[in-house]
Design a protein around this motif. Structure first.
Motif, PDB file in Angstrom:
ATOM      1  N   LEU A  17       0.999  -1.419  -0.350  1.00 25.42           N
ATOM      2  CA  LEU A  17      -0.014   0.435  -0.138  1.00 25.42           C
ATOM      3  C   LEU A  17       0.942   1.063   0.070  1.00 25.42           C
ATOM      4  N   VAL A  18       0.609   1.896  -0.518  1.00 23.27           N
ATOM      5  CA  VAL A  18       1.739   3.153  -1.136  1.00 23.27           C
ATOM      6  C   VAL A  18       0.486   4.005  -0.820  1.00 23.27           C
ATOM      7  N   GLY A  32       1.638   9.420  -5.741  1.00 22.67           N
ATOM      8  CA  GLY A  32       2.552   9.904  -5.493  1.00 22.67           C
ATOM      9  C   GLY A  32       3.469   9.504  -4.696  1.00 22.67           C
ATOM     10  N   GLY A  33       3.639   8.487  -4.676  1.00 22.10           N
ATOM     11  CA  GLY A  33       4.111   7.755  -3.994  1.00 22.10           C
ATOM     12  C   GLY A  33       5.589   6.911  -4.746  1.00 22.10           C
ATOM     13  N   SER A  34       6.380   5.826  -4.036  1.00 20.14           N
ATOM     14  CA  SER A  34       7.201   4.499  -4.859  1.00 20.14           C
ATOM     15  C   SER A  34       7.227   3.500  -4.287  1.00 20.14           C
ATOM     16  N   LEU A  35       7.542   2.540  -5.033  1.00 17.22           N
ATOM     17  CA  LEU A  35       7.434   0.873  -5.122  1.00 17.22           C
ATOM     18  C   LEU A  35       8.720   0.630  -6.010  1.00 17.22           C
ATOM     19  N   ARG A  36       8.953  -0.453  -5.434  1.00 17.71           N
ATOM     20  CA  ARG A  36       9.768  -1.692  -5.904  1.00 17.71           C
ATOM     21  C   ARG A  36       9.868  -2.757  -6.354  1.00 17.71           C
ATOM     22  N   LEU A  37       9.069  -3.372  -7.013  1.00 12.96           N
ATOM     23  CA  LEU A  37       8.719  -4.804  -7.490  1.00 12.96           C
ATOM     24  C   LEU A  37      10.179  -5.274  -7.966  1.00 12.96           C
ATOM     25  N   ASP A  45      -3.284   3.567 -10.393  1.00  6.38           N
ATOM     26  CA  ASP A  45      -1.879   2.285 -11.028  1.00  6.38           C
ATOM     27  C   ASP A  45      -1.915   1.437 -10.420  1.00  6.38           C
ATOM     28  N   THR A  46      -3.121   1.141  -9.206  1.00 10.79           N
ATOM     29  CA  THR A  46      -4.143  -0.486  -8.732  1.00 10.79           C
ATOM     30  C   THR A  46      -3.918  -1.168  -9.127  1.00 10.79           C
ATOM     31  N   ALA A  47      -3.663  -2.667  -8.711  1.00 15.30           N
ATOM     32  CA  ALA A  47      -3.715  -3.556 -10.028  1.00 15.30           C
ATOM     33  C   ALA A  47      -2.936  -4.875  -9.075  1.00 15.30           C
ATOM     34  N   GLN A 107      -0.018  -7.620  -5.050  1.00 17.00           N
ATOM     35  CA  GLN A 107      -0.798  -6.127  -4.899  1.00 17.00           C
ATOM     36  C   GLN A 107       0.168  -5.175  -4.902  1.00 17.00           C
ATOM     37  N   VAL A 108      -0.845  -4.802  -5.738  1.00 15.19           N
ATOM     38  CA  VAL A 108      -0.571  -3.041  -5.486  1.00 15.19           C
ATOM     39  C   VAL A 108      -1.453  -1.881  -5.359  1.00 15.19           C
ATOM     40  N   THR A 109      -1.405  -1.705  -4.498  1.00 14.64           N
ATOM     41  CA  THR A 109      -2.319  -0.557  -3.909  1.00 14.64           C
ATOM     42  C   THR A 109      -2.841   0.897  -3.815  1.00 14.64           C
TER      43      THR A 109
END
Length: 115
Positions: free
Chosen positions: A11-12, A15-20, A89-91, A110-112
């Motif tokens: 969960l982010v 405007g935030g970032s994540l790395r898969l 981008d949630t998916a 999951q990215v939320t």
């Protein structure tokens, strides 16, 4: 058995970032095109980014300039760096490997994106 093991979802805020990350075997990593796809609820699975075994890259228009796909040959891992995340981008994000008529999928992560 081919394995694609994804990690890094969560969960982010917008405007935030994540790395898969997607870890696999060396034979898959060096011989197959690797990519990330996503599927939102009620929608078809769509391509997000693909990197060929020669390094050429394709992005979906919706993520160009915000997402970056890369390969780490030392760690045999493909990454998707996601920045400026939006609620759309949630998916569930899936790692994919393809070569000729062969293709393999990871289990999904999951990215939320939500405030």
């Amino acid at each position: 058995q081919v394995q694609l093991v994804e990690s890094g979802g969560g969960l982010v805020q917008p405007g935030g970032s994540l790395r898969l990350s997607c870890a696999t075997s060396g034979s898959i990593f060096t011989r197959f095109a690797m990519g990330w796809y996503r599927q939102a609820p009620g929608k078809q699975r769509e391509m997000v980014a693909v990197i060929s075994n020669s390094g050429s890259i394709t992005y979906a228009d919706s993520v160009t300039g915000r997402f970056t796909i890369s390969r780490d040959y030392a760690k045999i891992t493909v990454y998707l760096q996601m920045s400026s995340l939006k609620p759309e981008d949630t998916a569930v994000y899936y790692c994919h490997a393809a070569r000729g008529n062969l293709d393999y999928w990871g289990q999904g992560t999951q990215v939320t994106v939500s405030s």
